[in-house]
Design a protein around this motif. Sequence first.
Motif, PDB file in Angstrom:
ATOM      1  N   LEU A  27       0.837  -1.209   0.000  1.00 40.64           N
ATOM      2  CA  LEU A  27       0.000   0.000   0.000  1.00 40.64           C
ATOM      3  C   LEU A  27       0.869   1.257   0.000  1.00 40.64           C
ATOM      4  O   LEU A  27       0.593   2.224  -0.736  1.00 40.64           O
ATOM      5  CB  LEU A  27      -0.919  -0.006   1.224  1.00 40.64           C
ATOM      6  N   GLU A  28       1.929   1.252   0.806  1.00 40.87           N
ATOM      7  CA  GLU A  28       2.809   2.425   0.867  1.00 40.87           C
ATOM      8  C   GLU A  28       3.498   2.655  -0.476  1.00 40.87           C
ATOM      9  O   GLU A  28       3.644   3.803  -0.924  1.00 40.87           O
ATOM     10  CB  GLU A  28       3.856   2.238   1.962  1.00 40.87           C
ATOM     11  N   GLN A  29       3.894   1.580  -1.143  1.00 40.38           N
ATOM     12  CA  GLN A  29       4.534   1.727  -2.463  1.00 40.38           C
ATOM     13  C   GLN A  29       3.538   2.276  -3.482  1.00 40.38           C
ATOM     14  O   GLN A  29       3.910   3.082  -4.352  1.00 40.38           O
ATOM     15  CB  GLN A  29       5.080   0.369  -2.909  1.00 40.38           C
ATOM     16  N   SER A  70     -10.565   1.555  -1.583  1.00 39.04           N
ATOM     17  CA  SER A  70     -11.509   0.996  -0.613  1.00 39.04           C
ATOM     18  C   SER A  70     -11.521  -0.536  -0.613  1.00 39.04           C
ATOM     19  O   SER A  70     -11.810  -1.155   0.422  1.00 39.04           O
ATOM     20  CB  SER A  70     -12.924   1.532  -0.879  1.00 39.04           C
ATOM     21  N   ALA A  71     -11.212  -1.165  -1.761  1.00 37.60           N
ATOM     22  CA  ALA A  71     -11.242  -2.630  -1.831  1.00 37.60           C
ATOM     23  C   ALA A  71      -9.860  -3.256  -1.678  1.00 37.60           C
ATOM     24  O   ALA A  71      -9.708  -4.474  -1.801  1.00 37.60           O
ATOM     25  CB  ALA A  71     -11.849  -3.065  -3.172  1.00 37.60           C
ATOM     26  N   VAL A  72      -8.853  -2.425  -1.372  1.00 35.26           N
ATOM     27  CA  VAL A  72      -7.494  -2.959  -1.220  1.00 35.26           C
ATOM     28  C   VAL A  72      -7.406  -3.761   0.077  1.00 35.26           C
ATOM     29  O   VAL A  72      -7.870  -3.302   1.131  1.00 35.26           O
ATOM     30  CB  VAL A  72      -6.473  -1.801  -1.213  1.00 35.26           C
ATOM     31  N   PRO A  73      -6.836  -4.956   0.046  1.00 32.26           N
ATOM     32  CA  PRO A  73      -6.713  -5.764   1.274  1.00 32.26           C
ATOM     33  C   PRO A  73      -5.910  -5.029   2.339  1.00 32.26           C
ATOM     34  O   PRO A  73      -4.904  -4.368   2.051  1.00 32.26           O
ATOM     35  CB  PRO A  73      -5.967  -7.020   0.786  1.00 32.26           C
ATOM     36  N   GLY A  74      -6.384  -5.128   3.588  1.00 31.64           N
ATOM     37  CA  GLY A  74      -5.684  -4.517   4.717  1.00 31.64           C
ATOM     38  C   GLY A  74      -6.234  -3.160   5.114  1.00 31.64           C
ATOM     39  O   GLY A  74      -5.840  -2.603   6.140  1.00 31.64           O
ATOM     40  N   ILE A  75      -7.154  -2.609   4.301  1.00 35.92           N
ATOM     41  CA  ILE A  75      -7.744  -1.301   4.615  1.00 35.92           C
ATOM     42  C   ILE A  75      -9.135  -1.511   5.207  1.00 35.92           C
ATOM     43  O   ILE A  75      -9.954  -2.232   4.644  1.00 35.92           O
ATOM     44  CB  ILE A  75      -7.833  -0.418   3.352  1.00 35.92           C
ATOM     45  N   SER A  76      -9.393  -0.852   6.338  1.00 37.94           N
ATOM     46  CA  SER A  76     -10.704  -0.992   6.980  1.00 37.94           C
ATOM     47  C   SER A  76     -11.628   0.175   6.665  1.00 37.94           C
ATOM     48  O   SER A  76     -12.848   0.004   6.551  1.00 37.94           O
ATOM     49  CB  SER A  76     -10.540  -1.107   8.499  1.00 37.94           C
TER      50      SER A  76
END
Length: 291
Positions: A74-76, A140-146
């Motif tokens: 996610l940071e990348q 919003s659908a990226v794994p690890g994001i609430s």
Amino acid sequence: MRAKYVFTEAALGLWRNVTMTVAMIITMAVSLTMLGASGLLFLQVDKIKDLYYDQIQVSIFLSPEVSDEERTELEQTLATDPLVADYFYETQEEAYEQFRALFADQPDLIEAVGPESLPESFRVRLTDPERFQEIDARYSAVPGISEIVDQEELVSEIFSVLTAVQTMALVGAAVMAAAAMMLVANVIQVAAYSKRREVSVMKLVGAPNWFIQTPFVLEAMVAGLLGAILAFGALAAGKAFLIDGPLSPLADLLTPVPWRNVILTLPALAGVGALVSAITGWLTLRFYLRK
């Protein structure tokens, strides 16, 4: 000789109908005060938007089960996203310190919450704060994001209130301007009626209409200028005794009103007051002379 006659007649006209003249000046002053206030508010709303939009962040909260790989990926992605101006990562401990500072006056609440209760997050500043929907759709659908929270939604209500106040001030100024124009027309008609014999004689000897109209138009312009000066005085007093006085603590929330903007209202109000009065007076007298 003609100029002396025009100025003398204008001064006599103002004095002869002094009560109507005072009413016209006051109405014009109130109208121009509201117009000036709405103009200043318009400038301030734009400055406030720029200020807040520059500070607005999007908070991307991570879920408790986020893995190191998901966080790194996610940071990348954020680092190469053209919609992202800059970002930083906030750990649970850093979020807890922010929470303690924010609720320092509520020790019971601080004791009830620990660092593990607060999510880690990425704080993102967008290149264009109004493109939040694109960020939300993309992440919003990226794994690890609430959850993704846009701070713009929090300040949009403030902007809505300021815009409503701005609109109300403009509507009020328009209504008062219409009343001022009717008063100007009435004063000019009364002045022309009181000098009807002189006007008739001037028409009989072939005096041009512009020569007959000029003293009346000048009379209306003087009243408009006096109204503009009073309006500027009211705005300056509001700035000195209200905005810089009891309302000064709001400077931390809103942007301060600079004296430069207040001073610039003087030529603007004088121009509007004189022009509106002159046009109204000229049209009224033109209609009167055709009777």
